[in-house]
Design an enzyme around this catalytic site. Structure first.
Site, PDB file in Angstrom:
ATOM      1  N   SER A  90      12.173   1.077  17.874  1.00 11.09           N
ATOM      2  CA  SER A  90      12.844  -0.104  17.323  1.00 11.09           C
ATOM      3  C   SER A  90      12.830  -0.084  15.796  1.00 11.09           C
ATOM      4  O   SER A  90      11.820   0.253  15.174  1.00 11.09           O
ATOM      5  CB  SER A  90      12.106  -1.354  17.816  1.00 11.09           C
TER       6      SER A  90
ATOM      7  N   ASN B  32      14.111  -4.912  22.062  1.00 11.72           N
ATOM      8  CA  ASN B  32      12.912  -5.353  21.341  1.00 11.72           C
ATOM      9  C   ASN B  32      13.117  -6.814  20.970  1.00 11.72           C
ATOM     10  O   ASN B  32      14.088  -7.165  20.291  1.00 11.72           O
ATOM     11  CB  ASN B  32      12.712  -4.472  20.098  1.00 11.72           C
TER      12      ASN B  32
ATOM     13  N   CYS C  97       4.940  -7.332  14.055  1.00  9.56           N
ATOM     14  CA  CYS C  97       5.610  -7.118  12.770  1.00  9.56           C
ATOM     15  C   CYS C  97       4.733  -7.666  11.646  1.00  9.56           C
ATOM     16  O   CYS C  97       4.375  -8.840  11.661  1.00  9.56           O
ATOM     17  CB  CYS C  97       6.966  -7.816  12.754  1.00  9.56           C
TER      18      CYS C  97
ATOM     19  N   ILE D  20       1.644   2.763  17.886  1.00  6.67           N
ATOM     20  CA  ILE D  20       1.276   1.658  17.024  1.00  6.67           C
ATOM     21  C   ILE D  20       2.501   1.176  16.233  1.00  6.67           C
ATOM     22  O   ILE D  20       3.379   1.978  15.903  1.00  6.67           O
ATOM     23  CB  ILE D  20       0.173   2.071  16.000  1.00  6.67           C
TER      24      ILE D  20
ATOM     25  N   GLY E 268       4.138   6.763  16.204  1.00  2.29           N
ATOM     26  CA  GLY E 268       3.561   6.767  14.854  1.00  2.29           C
ATOM     27  C   GLY E 268       3.556   8.190  14.335  1.00  2.29           C
ATOM     28  O   GLY E 268       2.720   8.995  14.731  1.00  2.29           O
TER      29      GLY E 268
HETATM   30  C1  SIN Z   1       8.258  -4.447  12.666  1.00  2.94           C
HETATM   31  O1  SIN Z   1       7.414  -3.881  11.973  1.00  2.94           O
HETATM   32  O2  SIN Z   1       7.970  -4.853  13.796  1.00  2.94           O
HETATM   33  C2  SIN Z   1       9.635  -4.674  12.167  1.00  2.94           C
HETATM   34  C3  SIN Z   1       9.781  -4.399  10.728  1.00  2.94           C
HETATM   35  C4  SIN Z   1      10.478  -5.507  10.009  1.00  2.94           C
HETATM   36  O3  SIN Z   1      11.555  -5.937  10.437  1.00  2.94           O
HETATM   37  O4  SIN Z   1       9.948  -5.977   8.987  1.00  2.94           O
END
Ligand code: SIN
Length: 306
Positions: free
Chosen positions: A24, A102, A134, A195, A247
């Protein structure tokens, strides 16, 4: 003669044709990679996070390169669930790979409403990855992902809404990720993915200011791979549901580290920005490894580290 290797992966009520997905936030809504990749190489596309309302995201700059990685502070910018359904989902579900949406939110209610709305159209969605990790938003995100009680409550409330595979995406920014993974399992998750990014900051010493508009961001790329592999190893030993590792995967050997540590499937993230064909190359490398090591299925090597 071609050896028949079973690389399929079962997660809850679903089956992925192969274990290599794209993570994602690194693959847009799929169409961005049209003409660049063979979509039939992908076990799954994990879409850009989808929230109830559209989000503009964080102030720029949102990306900065770091040694062996990048730091992002996108802030869950996305089109919102209605536009996702009308403008993005038809293309995604026309592809020959699984589509995992997601889902993100600021409150439990928001997560529920997004999944309820997606369930009401169905439209060929394979499953959901719930983003409770996030690091770049003030509300939701890490606030859920760092608290085992909230994780179990949120997971069980979403579990009631769908029979499709439900995957909880975990943050490494916690003291004990195994407690969070166990809570997701207790709430009825079919798998955990990990992760998400590690919180980081880059400072421009000329201006004395952080480079990112949001000051801090999430670190991804090869720099975080040893962290991801270690946490996959620990989580696999704490839960009985499948673990999806990610990761810093750039090649088959990187993915195999996750699989040997206990991942049933993997996601390619930051590497998509460098080489969009990474997932296909990783898939062929995993198949070659199975052949070389006499394994007829992925299960035979999953968690085989000793
Ligand atoms: C995430 O880290 O889950 C998404 C990143 C973001 O949109 O800041």
């Amino acid at each position: 003669m071609e050896t028949n290797i079973d690389l399929s992966v079962r997660i809850g009520s679903g089956r992925l044709a192969n274990p290599v997905g794209v993570a994602s936030g690194t693959f847009g809504y799929g169409r961005e990679y049209e003409g660049l990749v063979d979509f039939s190489d992908l076990g799954a596309i994990y879409t850009k996070a989808v929230t109830l309302e559209p989000r503009a995201g964080n102030p720029p700059p949102r990306l900065v390169e770091t040694p062996s990685g990048i730091l992002n502070s996108i802030g869950l910018a996305n089109v919102g669930v209605e536009k996702f359904i009308s403008d993005k989902l038809p293309f995604l579900t026309s592809l020959p790979c699984a589509v995992v949406v997601n889902v993100a939110g600021s409150t439990e209610d928001e997560y529920q409403k997004v999944i309820e709305r997606l369930e009401s159209v169905d439209g060929g969605i394979w499953g959901y990855e719930v983003n409770v990790s996030c690091p770049n938003v003030k509300h939701g995100g890490l606030a859920f992902g760092t608290d085992p009680v909230q994780i179990e409550r949120l997971t069980s409330s979403l579990r009631r809404l769908t029979k499709k595979p439900l995957i909880i995406k975990l943050t490494p920014n916690v003291t004990d990720i195994t407690a969070i993974a166990a809570s997701a399992q207790a709430g009825g998750a079919d798998a955990v993915s990990l992760i998400n990014t590690l919180v980081g900051m880059v400072i421009d010493v000329k201006t004395g200011k952080p480079v990112l508009g949001a000051k801090t961001g999430g670190l991804s790329g090869p720099a975080v791979r040893p962290v991801g592999v270690a946490l996959t190893y620990r989580v696999k030993r704490a839960v009985s549901i499948p673990v999806i590792g990610m990761g810093g995967i750039t090649c088959a050997d990187d993915a195999l580290q996750y699989i040997l540590a206990g991942a049933s499937a993997v996601q390619i993230g930051t590497a998509n920005f460098v080489n969009p064909k990474t997932a296909g190359e990783v898939l062929r490398g995993i198949r070659g490894y199975c052949i070389d090591n006499g394994a007829l299925s992925l299960n035979e090597i999953c968690g085989a580290v000793f």
